[in-house]
Design a protein around this motif. Structure first.
Motif, PDB file in Angstrom:
ATOM      1  N   THR A   4       0.861  -1.185   0.000  1.00 61.55           N
ATOM      2  CA  THR A   4       0.000   0.000   0.000  1.00 61.55           C
ATOM      3  C   THR A   4       0.899   1.239   0.000  1.00 61.55           C
ATOM      4  O   THR A   4       2.061   1.166   0.397  1.00 61.55           O
ATOM      5  CB  THR A   4      -0.907   0.016   1.239  1.00 61.55           C
ATOM      6  OG1 THR A   4      -0.069  -0.005   2.396  1.00 61.55           O
ATOM      7  CG2 THR A   4      -1.823  -1.192   1.272  1.00 61.55           C
ATOM      8  N   PRO A   5       0.374   2.396  -0.448  1.00 65.03           N
ATOM      9  CA  PRO A   5       1.191   3.614  -0.495  1.00 65.03           C
ATOM     10  C   PRO A   5       1.788   3.971   0.867  1.00 65.03           C
ATOM     11  O   PRO A   5       2.925   4.431   0.940  1.00 65.03           O
ATOM     12  CB  PRO A   5       0.190   4.691  -0.941  1.00 65.03           C
ATOM     13  CG  PRO A   5      -0.923   3.961  -1.588  1.00 65.03           C
ATOM     14  CD  PRO A   5      -0.984   2.605  -0.971  1.00 65.03           C
ATOM     15  N   GLU A   6       1.033   3.705   1.950  1.00 64.09           N
ATOM     16  CA  GLU A   6       1.538   4.025   3.299  1.00 64.09           C
ATOM     17  C   GLU A   6       2.801   3.209   3.595  1.00 64.09           C
ATOM     18  O   GLU A   6       3.761   3.711   4.168  1.00 64.09           O
ATOM     19  CB  GLU A   6       0.491   3.710   4.373  1.00 64.09           C
ATOM     20  CG  GLU A   6      -0.774   4.553   4.315  1.00 64.09           C
ATOM     21  CD  GLU A   6      -1.756   4.087   3.243  1.00 64.09           C
ATOM     22  OE1 GLU A   6      -1.699   2.894   2.876  1.00 64.09           O
ATOM     23  OE2 GLU A   6      -2.564   4.901   2.773  1.00 64.09           O
ATOM     24  N   VAL A   7       2.748   1.939   3.200  1.00 62.63           N
ATOM     25  CA  VAL A   7       3.887   1.055   3.480  1.00 62.63           C
ATOM     26  C   VAL A   7       5.117   1.511   2.695  1.00 62.63           C
ATOM     27  O   VAL A   7       6.221   1.597   3.235  1.00 62.63           O
ATOM     28  CB  VAL A   7       3.528  -0.413   3.135  1.00 62.63           C
ATOM     29  CG1 VAL A   7       4.758  -1.291   3.203  1.00 62.63           C
ATOM     30  CG2 VAL A   7       2.463  -0.933   4.088  1.00 62.63           C
ATOM     31  N   VAL A   8       4.915   1.857   1.412  1.00 63.16           N
ATOM     32  CA  VAL A   8       6.045   2.306   0.583  1.00 63.16           C
ATOM     33  C   VAL A   8       6.668   3.566   1.183  1.00 63.16           C
ATOM     34  O   VAL A   8       7.894   3.675   1.321  1.00 63.16           O
ATOM     35  CB  VAL A   8       5.589   2.576  -0.871  1.00 63.16           C
ATOM     36  CG1 VAL A   8       6.753   3.103  -1.687  1.00 63.16           C
ATOM     37  CG2 VAL A   8       5.044   1.305  -1.493  1.00 63.16           C
TER      38      VAL A   8
ATOM     39  N   ARG B 174       6.579   4.567   4.245  1.00 64.92           N
ATOM     40  CA  ARG B 174       7.243   4.240   5.505  1.00 64.92           C
ATOM     41  C   ARG B 174       8.651   3.666   5.256  1.00 64.92           C
ATOM     42  O   ARG B 174       9.616   4.050   5.912  1.00 64.92           O
ATOM     43  CB  ARG B 174       6.376   3.236   6.266  1.00 64.92           C
ATOM     44  CG  ARG B 174       7.052   2.545   7.399  1.00 64.92           C
ATOM     45  CD  ARG B 174       7.224   3.491   8.581  1.00 64.92           C
ATOM     46  NE  ARG B 174       7.981   2.849   9.631  1.00 64.92           N
ATOM     47  CZ  ARG B 174       7.692   2.987  10.917  1.00 64.92           C
ATOM     48  NH1 ARG B 174       6.697   3.762  11.284  1.00 64.92           N
ATOM     49  NH2 ARG B 174       8.417   2.374  11.809  1.00 64.92           N
TER      50      ARG B 174
END
Lengths: 568, 310
Positions: free
Chosen positions: B49-53, B55
């Motif tokens: 997910t964009p949040e994971v990338v 992070r």
């Protein structure tokens, strides 16, 4: 998800050397056991594959070889294929699938779904504990879902699978309510997958970094020692009594211990099984399948994985020459998938012409002839599309341009046999396929930028027909904001509509109709060329008994395995 | 005093070599391009997910300019911190530490085997009948030009699959060490015994050997007590070659025999773009070289007094 078995160049050379030197290795021609149903239908394996048939004898140590190491045992943090069977050893899930692929109870005894499809209420078992002594309850479920989507976990898969999950509420100790932003019927399916297994809430709260090495799960086995690059030693959990009802197994596992070792070379996995150093290999090499069949002391088994079959090529439909559906279709018709399956699988693989694995729920076999191998039809289509002239090398030409495209592949010593075979197939219809090999990281860049005419390879294992959404919905096209799996960059309003509707539908009749139409539409749109079913092959010694298969992943489950030996 | 200065200069040069190795690897890893964050998250077949990338980019400093990343990297190295493995999610020092013992075991066994066997073989064959020498140098040529995985597979065929003497894979006990060590040692034996024999043959012509023989010493005693000591000097010179052979060979041998170890960790790290581990192992290898060279340098002054004077 990534395929764990890398066939190294070393392996091929090794196999050749062995073939030359061994001499005694008898390549007995043995008929391939056909799967239960004929190629003209959906594949469904008998219920016995998924259910324990009789009680086994407790005791003993099972020695297992496997190709690759996942690097960490925190399954929320990886997308590695091995998680599928690893999860069933160490962890349990909220939900399990039944033999037909429908969600059935596991750690959740039952559940209700609100009429708007946005609230799931789970009623949990009250007698489950984790190996560190902590209790499984509603708070544990909430913490696990948080751990999956916490960016610090760096989840490449689980987080995306529960993306519509908004928040969770602990109703009482054993009742958990999950609220979704929008209806998402694959929710239960994905909760049954090993990447979304339940981990001890105590460990998540107090020492999440330890999950990777010494995880506390609630599964039938506990990790005694995990040594990277070497193996995992597992011991039975004696108080385990909550295996999924579908498996029909009471109480703890039979085996005292499982000793798992990583053996990267395919050749060595075969020979060490044959010599008795290991009892079981999870990654049996296809090239040795015939020899394994010929050996009376060994058993070989394979079950087609659910999800999306292996693709030979994915076309970028926004780039010439693949903007023309006639070119895409002609290309697909010209690829001899029977021949390629034979080359790649040594007679083990099942050729594939449509877009959903035949073991997946709502697979419709009606359209498998639409893209059947047919060279004259391919030639006619290209003539129709105006590629009528030929150049000196025999390739088709239109307006002075050769019918040609580059296919991007991951760098290796030699291009994959699959791509090379396809290249020579399409040459026959005057198509010049140029193979371009790139380092993995550059390939990822080009892939995300959409800077390619075609990509090679690709599989997607999952346990739900929603795989079609993940691969073909226009919302799954990679943008600067989002990484998606729709690498053909297909945008078809009809298809989008069917796949989005399916995510909101509960009625099986409606779902069946939607998914059937979507599968037909894909054979018309031809975003890629499916080539064979994804088929993991396992092999074991004949005195290893009670092997059943996981209903989500079709990988082996070890809870029911026992050793038929005097002193196991 | 002179020896102290010599060691100091050597150490200084060693630090330079390490810095060079660190810089080269950093450049090499970064010129290949590609989004490291996505490589960490599982490459093309993952769905982060964009949040994971975001992070991952922030946590590993991948969103910083390259020169800043380089500066931070050197600063961390200076503190002895090799960073965290992208794939294993543990500190690199720990990741290497877990594998080090197995590789050291393998390397020591192989070296011991190579040195004793080559001395024995060279002593046995130097200045013998013509056919003995041509047979030994011929077989040495064949073995030294064989890729080590071919040697490994041959050994496996004979000792594991046919005779069932040694296990084909794993790392348990001395039994599983025999074939990997032999695979690693055989090409070294071939090269070392060739060099040793040549040296021995030259020495056996020397006047002091003739004198020794004249005193009535037997052939074995002449070879063992008088010739060998002189012939050993080139062996020390070759220790650089031996070290390289061990490090490079471990990569193949460990994978083939499914042994744990640093070599196999390197293979996994390279295929998965696990940059911190690749950097860590490269630096470790450079460090081993520097130390070995330092020791060899000092050994020379012990063995050959002329170096000390010069």
């Amino acid at each position: 998800m990534r395929n764990a078995i890398h066939q190294t160049g070393l392996g091929w050379v090794a196999a050749g050397v062995l073939a030359v030197l061994a001499g005694g290795c008898k390549p007995a021609p043995h008929p391939v056991e056909p799967p239960v149903s004929a190629a003209s239908a959906a594949i469904s394996y008998p219920a016995e594959d998924y259910r324990e048939q009789s009680r086994g004898r407790p005791g003993g140590t099972l020695k297992v070889s496997v190709a690759a190491d996942t690097g960490t045992l925190d399954l929320h943090a990886i997308s590695h294929t091995n998680a599928q069977w690893l999860g069933r050893l160490i962890y349990d899930n909220l939900v399990y699938l039944d033999a037909k692929g429908e969600p059935s109870p596991w750690l959740a005894k039952s559940w209700t779904i609100s009429p708007d499809g946005k609230t799931y209420t789970f009623h949990l078992r009250d007698d489950v504990t984790f190996s560190d002594g902590s209790r499984f309850n509603a708070e544990a479920v909430r913490l696990n879902l948080e751990h999956m989507r916490d960016p610090a976990t760096k989840s490449p898969l689980a987080a995306a699978y529960i993306e519509p999950y908004a928040d969770g509420r602990v109703i009482d100790e054993f009742t958990f309510e999950a609220r979704l932003r929008e209806p998402y019927t694959p929710f239960l399916d994905v909760l049954a997958q090993s990447w979304l297994a339940m981990i001890s809430p105590k460990q998540i709260r107090e020492n999440p970094r330890l999950i990777g090495e010494a995880p506390a799960g609630s599964g039938p086995f506990v990790v005694e020692r995990y040594t990277r690059q070497q193996g995992i030693r597992l011991v039975r959990r004696d108080d385990y009594h909550w295996s999924p009802p579908v498996i029909g197994h009471e109480g703890p596992a039979y085996l005292d211990r499982i000793e798992l070792e990583f053996v990267p070379e395919a050749l060595i996995r075969y020979t060490s099984l044959a010599s008795g150093q290991y009892d079981f290999t999870i990654d049996a090499p296809a090239q040795n399948a015939a020899a394994i069949r010929a050996d009376a002391s060994l058993v070989i088994q394979s079950r087609v994985r659910k999800g999306i079959p292996t693709r030979a090529i994915t076309f970028n439909v926004t780039r010439e020459p693949f903007t023309d559906v006639r070119v895409r279709k002609a290309f697909a018709l010209a690829v001899d998938r029977e021949g390629i399956a034979q080359i790649m699988g040594f007679g083990e693989f099942k050729p594939k012409t449509d877009y959903l694995a035949a073991t997946t729920r709502y697979y419709d076999p009606s359209f498998q002839d639409a893209l059947k191998y047919d060279v004259p039809a391919a030639d006619r289509l290209l003539d129709e599309a105006g590629w009528t002239a030929r150049d000196g090398a025999g390739y088709r030409v239109k307006d002075g341009r050769r019918l040609s495209a580059e296919i991007l592949a991951a760098e290796s010593a030699t291009p994959g046999a699959l791509t090379v075979a396809m290249q020579s197939d399409v040459k026959k219809i005057g198509f010049d396929l140029v193979i371009v090999q790139l380092p993995a990281a550059q390939l990822t860049d080009r892939r995300n930028a959409g800077a390619y005419q075609a990509l090679s390879g690709g599989v997607w294992h999952t346990n739900t027909p929603d795989a079609l959404y993940i691969l073909h919905h226009s919302r799954a096209i990679t943008t600067p904001k989002l990484i998606g799996q729709n690498t053909s960059r297909l945008q078809d309003a009809d298809l989008d509509d069917m796949l989005a509707q399916a995510r909101q539908t509960v009625d099986p009749a409606v779902l069946s109709d939607l998914y059937s139409r979507a599968q037909r539409r894909l054979t018309e749109l031809v975003p890629s060329v499916p080539v064979y079913e994804n088929l993991p092959i396992i092999a074991y010694r004949r005195d290893v008994r009670g092997v059943v298969f996981d209903t989500s992943h079709n990988t082996p489950v070890f809870t029911t395995v026992w050793l038929d030996r005097e002193n196991p | 005093m002179r020896l102290g200065k010599r060691i100091f200069l050597r150490l200084l040069a060693g630090v330079g070599v390490l810095w060079g190795a660190a810089t080269l690897t950093f450049v090499a890893v970064n010129v290949t391009g590609g989004d490291t964050a996505l490589a960490i998250l599982g490459g093309p077949d993952a769905l982060p997910t964009p949040e994971v990338v975001a992070r991952v980019r922030a946590e590993y400093g991948l969103d910083r300019p390259l020169i800043e990343q380089y500066g931070r990297y050197l600063a961390r190295l200076a503190r002895g911190d090799l960073g965290e493995s992208y794939r294993l999610r543990i500190p690199v020092t720990r990741a290497i530490g877990q594998q080090l013992r197995a590789t050291v075991e393998l390397a020591l066994c192989a070296t011991l085997l190579a040195v004793t066997a080559s001395i024995f073989w060279a002593m046995l064959t130097a200045k013998r009948a013509r056919w003995v020498r041509s047979f030994s140098s011929g077989s040495e040529l064949v073995v030294s030009s064989m890729p080590s995985f071919v040697i490994g597979i041959l050994l496996l065929l004979v000792f594991s699959f046919r005779l069932h003497v040694f296990p084909a894979s794993g790392s348990h006990g001395w039994k599983s060490l025999v074939m990997p060590a032999l695979t690693l040692a055989l090409p070294m034996i071939a090269v070392l015994s060739q060099v040793l024999r040549q040296q021995l043959e030259e020495i056996l012509e020397q006047p002091f050997i003739v004198t020794a023989r004249a005193r009535g010493l037997g052939d074995a005693a002449v070879r063992l007590r008088h010739a060998l000591r002189h012939a050993l000097i080139p062996l020390v010179t070759l220790s650089g070659y031996i070290t390289a052979g061990l490090l490079g060979g471990a990569v193949i041998v460990e994978s083939l025999f499914a042994r744990q170890g640093v070599g196999r960790l390197m293979v996994e790290a390279t295929t998965n773009k696990d940059v911190p581990v690749v950097l860590g192992i490269t630096l470790m290898a450079a460090l081993v070289y520097v130390v070995v060279n330092l020791i060899v340098d000092l050994l020379y002054t012990v063995i050959d007094p002329r170096v000390r004077i010069g």
